[in-house]
Design a protein around this motif. Structure first.
Motif, PDB file in Angstrom:
ATOM      1  N   ALA A 156       0.783  -1.294   0.208  1.00 57.63           N
ATOM      2  CA  ALA A 156      -0.171  -0.281  -0.610  1.00 57.63           C
ATOM      3  C   ALA A 156       0.801   0.974   0.110  1.00 57.63           C
ATOM      4  O   ALA A 156       1.789   0.849   0.192  1.00 57.63           O
ATOM      5  N   ALA A 157       0.704   2.737  -0.897  1.00 62.02           N
ATOM      6  CA  ALA A 157       0.827   3.885  -0.263  1.00 62.02           C
ATOM      7  C   ALA A 157       0.234   4.593  -0.184  1.00 62.02           C
ATOM      8  O   ALA A 157      -0.359   5.162  -1.266  1.00 62.02           O
ATOM      9  N   SER A 158      -0.055   5.592   0.265  1.00 62.96           N
ATOM     10  CA  SER A 158      -0.960   6.214   1.180  1.00 62.96           C
ATOM     11  C   SER A 158      -0.382   7.440   2.339  1.00 62.96           C
ATOM     12  O   SER A 158      -2.270   7.036   2.789  1.00 62.96           O
ATOM     13  N   ALA A 159       0.416   7.736   2.138  1.00 61.31           N
ATOM     14  CA  ALA A 159       1.190   8.628   2.952  1.00 61.31           C
ATOM     15  C   ALA A 159       0.853   8.103   4.306  1.00 61.31           C
ATOM     16  O   ALA A 159       0.863   8.402   5.356  1.00 61.31           O
ATOM     17  N   ILE A 160       1.003   6.473   4.342  1.00 58.46           N
ATOM     18  CA  ILE A 160       1.255   6.692   5.355  1.00 58.46           C
ATOM     19  C   ILE A 160       2.435   6.401   6.678  1.00 58.46           C
ATOM     20  O   ILE A 160       3.746   5.905   6.798  1.00 58.46           O
ATOM     21  N   THR A 161       1.851   6.710   7.700  1.00 58.80           N
ATOM     22  CA  THR A 161       3.707   6.518   9.153  1.00 58.80           C
ATOM     23  C   THR A 161       4.029   6.068   9.420  1.00 58.80           C
ATOM     24  O   THR A 161       3.132   5.210  10.039  1.00 58.80           O
ATOM     25  N   ILE A 162       5.218   5.571   9.280  1.00 57.14           N
ATOM     26  CA  ILE A 162       5.885   4.697   9.900  1.00 57.14           C
ATOM     27  C   ILE A 162       5.691   4.375  11.733  1.00 57.14           C
ATOM     28  O   ILE A 162       6.434   5.510  11.754  1.00 57.14           O
ATOM     29  N   THR A 163       5.061   3.574  12.196  1.00 58.51           N
ATOM     30  CA  THR A 163       4.820   4.001  13.445  1.00 58.51           C
ATOM     31  C   THR A 163       4.996   2.446  13.811  1.00 58.51           C
ATOM     32  O   THR A 163       4.980   1.088  13.870  1.00 58.51           O
ATOM     33  N   PRO A 164       5.232   2.224  15.124  1.00 56.50           N
ATOM     34  CA  PRO A 164       5.964   1.047  16.270  1.00 56.50           C
ATOM     35  C   PRO A 164       4.533   0.328  16.501  1.00 56.50           C
ATOM     36  O   PRO A 164       4.473  -0.882  16.092  1.00 56.50           O
ATOM     37  N   GLU A 165       3.301   0.920  16.286  1.00 51.34           N
ATOM     38  CA  GLU A 165       1.770   0.363  16.307  1.00 51.34           C
ATOM     39  C   GLU A 165       2.128  -0.926  15.819  1.00 51.34           C
ATOM     40  O   GLU A 165       1.322  -1.972  15.005  1.00 51.34           O
ATOM     41  N   ARG A 166       2.016   0.073  14.554  1.00 49.94           N
ATOM     42  CA  ARG A 166       1.885  -0.316  12.968  1.00 49.94           C
ATOM     43  C   ARG A 166       2.435  -1.619  12.661  1.00 49.94           C
ATOM     44  O   ARG A 166       2.533  -2.962  11.914  1.00 49.94           O
ATOM     45  N   GLN A 167       4.319  -1.105  13.052  1.00 47.97           N
ATOM     46  CA  GLN A 167       5.498  -2.229  13.405  1.00 47.97           C
ATOM     47  C   GLN A 167       4.914  -3.272  13.357  1.00 47.97           C
ATOM     48  O   GLN A 167       5.670  -4.562  13.241  1.00 47.97           O
ATOM     49  N   GLN A 168       4.167  -3.665  14.561  1.00 48.92           N
ATOM     50  CA  GLN A 168       3.751  -4.441  15.184  1.00 48.92           C
ATOM     51  C   GLN A 168       3.255  -5.855  13.888  1.00 48.92           C
ATOM     52  O   GLN A 168       3.259  -7.314  14.051  1.00 48.92           O
ATOM     53  N   SER A 169       1.773  -5.457  13.416  1.00 45.19           N
ATOM     54  CA  SER A 169       1.347  -6.146  12.215  1.00 45.19           C
ATOM     55  C   SER A 169       1.886  -6.100  10.840  1.00 45.19           C
ATOM     56  O   SER A 169       0.957  -6.657  10.209  1.00 45.19           O
ATOM     57  N   TYR A 170       1.991  -5.171  10.679  1.00 43.28           N
ATOM     58  CA  TYR A 170       3.109  -4.535   9.446  1.00 43.28           C
ATOM     59  C   TYR A 170       3.946  -4.263   9.405  1.00 43.28           C
ATOM     60  O   TYR A 170       4.794  -4.220   9.590  1.00 43.28           O
ATOM     61  N   ASP A 171       5.025  -5.025   7.262  1.00 43.94           N
ATOM     62  CA  ASP A 171       6.362  -4.413   7.333  1.00 43.94           C
ATOM     63  C   ASP A 171       6.132  -2.680   7.079  1.00 43.94           C
ATOM     64  O   ASP A 171       4.893  -2.979   5.681  1.00 43.94           O
ATOM     65  N   PHE A 172       7.624  -2.276   6.725  1.00 41.56           N
ATOM     66  CA  PHE A 172       7.271  -1.297   6.025  1.00 41.56           C
ATOM     67  C   PHE A 172       8.526  -0.786   5.746  1.00 41.56           C
ATOM     68  O   PHE A 172       9.733  -1.939   5.664  1.00 41.56           O
ATOM     69  N   THR A 173       8.354  -0.360   4.127  1.00 45.01           N
ATOM     70  CA  THR A 173      10.038  -0.340   3.200  1.00 45.01           C
ATOM     71  C   THR A 173      10.664   0.153   4.018  1.00 45.01           C
ATOM     72  O   THR A 173      10.159   1.616   4.115  1.00 45.01           O
ATOM     73  N   VAL A 174      11.606   1.051   4.124  1.00 41.75           N
ATOM     74  CA  VAL A 174      12.624   2.040   4.483  1.00 41.75           C
ATOM     75  C   VAL A 174      11.697   3.157   3.915  1.00 41.75           C
ATOM     76  O   VAL A 174      11.292   3.587   3.582  1.00 41.75           O
ATOM     77  N   PRO A 175      11.979   4.373   5.171  1.00 44.91           N
ATOM     78  CA  PRO A 175      11.245   5.858   4.449  1.00 44.91           C
ATOM     79  C   PRO A 175      11.559   5.864   3.321  1.00 44.91           C
ATOM     80  O   PRO A 175      12.672   6.160   2.834  1.00 44.91           O
ATOM     81  N   TYR A 176      10.409   6.883   2.708  1.00 42.25           N
ATOM     82  CA  TYR A 176      10.892   7.642   1.832  1.00 42.25           C
ATOM     83  C   TYR A 176       9.702   9.323   2.109  1.00 42.25           C
ATOM     84  O   TYR A 176      10.639   9.392   0.518  1.00 42.25           O
ATOM     85  N   PHE A 177       9.708   9.471   2.685  1.00 44.74           N
ATOM     86  CA  PHE A 177       9.063  10.571   2.773  1.00 44.74           C
ATOM     87  C   PHE A 177       9.342  11.373   4.251  1.00 44.74           C
ATOM     88  O   PHE A 177       8.810  10.529   5.140  1.00 44.74           O
ATOM     89  N   LEU A 178       9.643  12.508   4.019  1.00 46.76           N
ATOM     90  CA  LEU A 178       9.344  13.346   5.312  1.00 46.76           C
ATOM     91  C   LEU A 178       8.394  13.749   5.614  1.00 46.76           C
ATOM     92  O   LEU A 178       7.325  15.013   5.076  1.00 46.76           O
ATOM     93  N   SER A 179       7.376  13.733   6.993  1.00 50.89           N
ATOM     94  CA  SER A 179       6.660  15.076   6.944  1.00 50.89           C
ATOM     95  C   SER A 179       6.291  15.076   8.509  1.00 50.89           C
ATOM     96  O   SER A 179       7.295  14.575   9.271  1.00 50.89           O
ATOM     97  N   LYS A 180       5.109  16.607   8.790  1.00 53.21           N
ATOM     98  CA  LYS A 180       4.501  16.447  10.523  1.00 53.21           C
ATOM     99  C   LYS A 180       3.595  16.768  10.010  1.00 53.21           C
ATOM    100  O   LYS A 180       3.101  17.117   9.115  1.00 53.21           O
ATOM    101  N   ASN A 181       2.851  17.151  10.926  1.00 53.75           N
ATOM    102  CA  ASN A 181       1.654  17.600  12.107  1.00 53.75           C
ATOM    103  C   ASN A 181       1.346  18.681  11.682  1.00 53.75           C
ATOM    104  O   ASN A 181       2.066  19.444  12.466  1.00 53.75           O
ATOM    105  N   GLU A 182       0.090  19.672  11.652  1.00 54.13           N
ATOM    106  CA  GLU A 182       0.365  20.962  11.191  1.00 54.13           C
ATOM    107  C   GLU A 182      -1.353  21.472  11.549  1.00 54.13           C
ATOM    108  O   GLU A 182      -2.300  20.466  11.491  1.00 54.13           O
ATOM    109  N   ILE A 183      -2.024  23.185  11.440  1.00 60.64           N
ATOM    110  CA  ILE A 183      -3.047  23.148  12.384  1.00 60.64           C
ATOM    111  C   ILE A 183      -3.550  23.977  10.829  1.00 60.64           C
ATOM    112  O   ILE A 183      -3.121  24.536  10.635  1.00 60.64           O
ATOM    113  N   LEU A 184      -4.931  23.796  10.688  1.00 59.09           N
ATOM    114  CA  LEU A 184      -5.316  24.225   9.799  1.00 59.09           C
ATOM    115  C   LEU A 184      -6.866  25.066  10.387  1.00 59.09           C
ATOM    116  O   LEU A 184      -7.129  24.763  10.863  1.00 59.09           O
ATOM    117  N   VAL A 185      -6.819  26.633  10.106  1.00 57.19           N
ATOM    118  CA  VAL A 185      -7.446  27.390  10.992  1.00 57.19           C
ATOM    119  C   VAL A 185      -8.497  28.564   9.897  1.00 57.19           C
ATOM    120  O   VAL A 185      -7.013  28.317   9.035  1.00 57.19           O
TER     121      VAL A 185
END
Length: 267
Positions: free
Chosen positions: A95-124
């Motif tokens: 799957a490819a859908s801006a999916i953040t690599i997290t420890p919780e997800r890594q328990q159930s799935y595998d990820f490739t090496v990272p391909y995108f740097l992101s962070k959350n922001e606020i829209l107002v």
């Protein structure tokens, strides 16, 4: 003589058929395998639908990675939650859908090496009194369900906080802000910044808060113990190293990517 000629002819025909069959087998064996890739095409500019086709940064990136690895891909829109079901049941290759690599997800799935740097922001809305994540306390906040935007807001203000409104996708979360149903939306920076840029009439602005929102990294999501992981890891690194990644990134975001940070995370 006639009998000999007849047998010889059969032998020649048989040999030609055998050679022909060998050629066909070789072509079939060398044909590129098509991988089924699932996504949630409601997250522009990463993946969205245009004239019935799924397009976006992730789509271009996946095609480049697949080409590097020697595969074809068929990218299908299935929705956010179904992505994880498909991968868990192995009905899709990845799957490819801006999916953040997290420890919780890594328990159930595998990820490739990272391909995108992101962070959350606020829209107002412009003119809002909200200046940082701290100012969101007591405000109504829209997030996409099952995302790190939801996770970080729940960490700040409580998991069962009634002011946190969860939506199926980010488009619906932003629509709720437009309609005045919430005071803010929390989502990935690239999505929010692209929305502000492309919709100036909405009079929205984005707010960065590095103290509340840490760096995140996207990876391609695979079933646990997928045999594709080594190949895709190698291809992701190659696409970044050979400059293809920077071209795709600049096409969609208009700036150069921070490939150095990505490479450091890939070690």
């Amino acid at each position: 003589m006639k009998k000999f000629k007849f047998v010889s002819t059969l032998m020649v025909v048989g040999l030609l058929l055998l050679l022909s069959a060998c050629g066909t087998s070789k072509n079939e064996g060398s044909a590129k395998k098509t991988l089924r890739v699932v996504t949630d095409a409601a997250y522009a500019p990463f993946e969205y639908q245009k004239q019935g086709k799924v397009v976006g940064f992730d789509v271009d990136f996946v095609n480049a990675v697949a080409k590097e690895a020697g595969y074809n891909v068929n990218v299908e829109h299935v929705g956010w939650d179904p992505i994880f079901v498909e991968i868990e049941k192995k009905t899709a290759d990845f799957a490819a859908s801006a999916i953040t690599i997290t420890p919780e997800r890594q328990q159930s799935y595998d990820f490739t090496v990272p391909y995108f740097l992101s962070k959350n922001e606020i829209l107002v809305p412009k003119g809002s009194s909200i200046k940082s994540a701290k100012d969101l306390e007591g405000k109504k906040i829209a997030v996409q369900n099952g995302t790190t935007g939801q996770a970080v807001v729940e960490k700040l203000f409580g998991k069962n906080n009634p002011n946190i409104k969860k939506f199926k996708n980010n488009n619906l979360a932003i629509l709720e802000l437009e309609n005045g149903g919430v005071d803010a939306v929390v989502a990935d920076n690239t999505v929010i910044e692209t929305y502000v840029k492309n919709n100036p009439k909405d009079n929205f602005k984005f707010i960065e808060d590095d103290t509340a929102f840490s760096k995140e990294f996207y990876g391609l999501l695979l079933p646990k113990d997928s045999k594709l992981k080594p190949e895709l890891d190698k291809a992701v690194k190659a696409v970044i190293d050979n400059g293809t990644y920077a071209k795709i990134y600049k096409k969609w975001f208009g700036v150069e990517p921070d490939t150095q940070t990505l490479k450091e995370q890939q070690k």
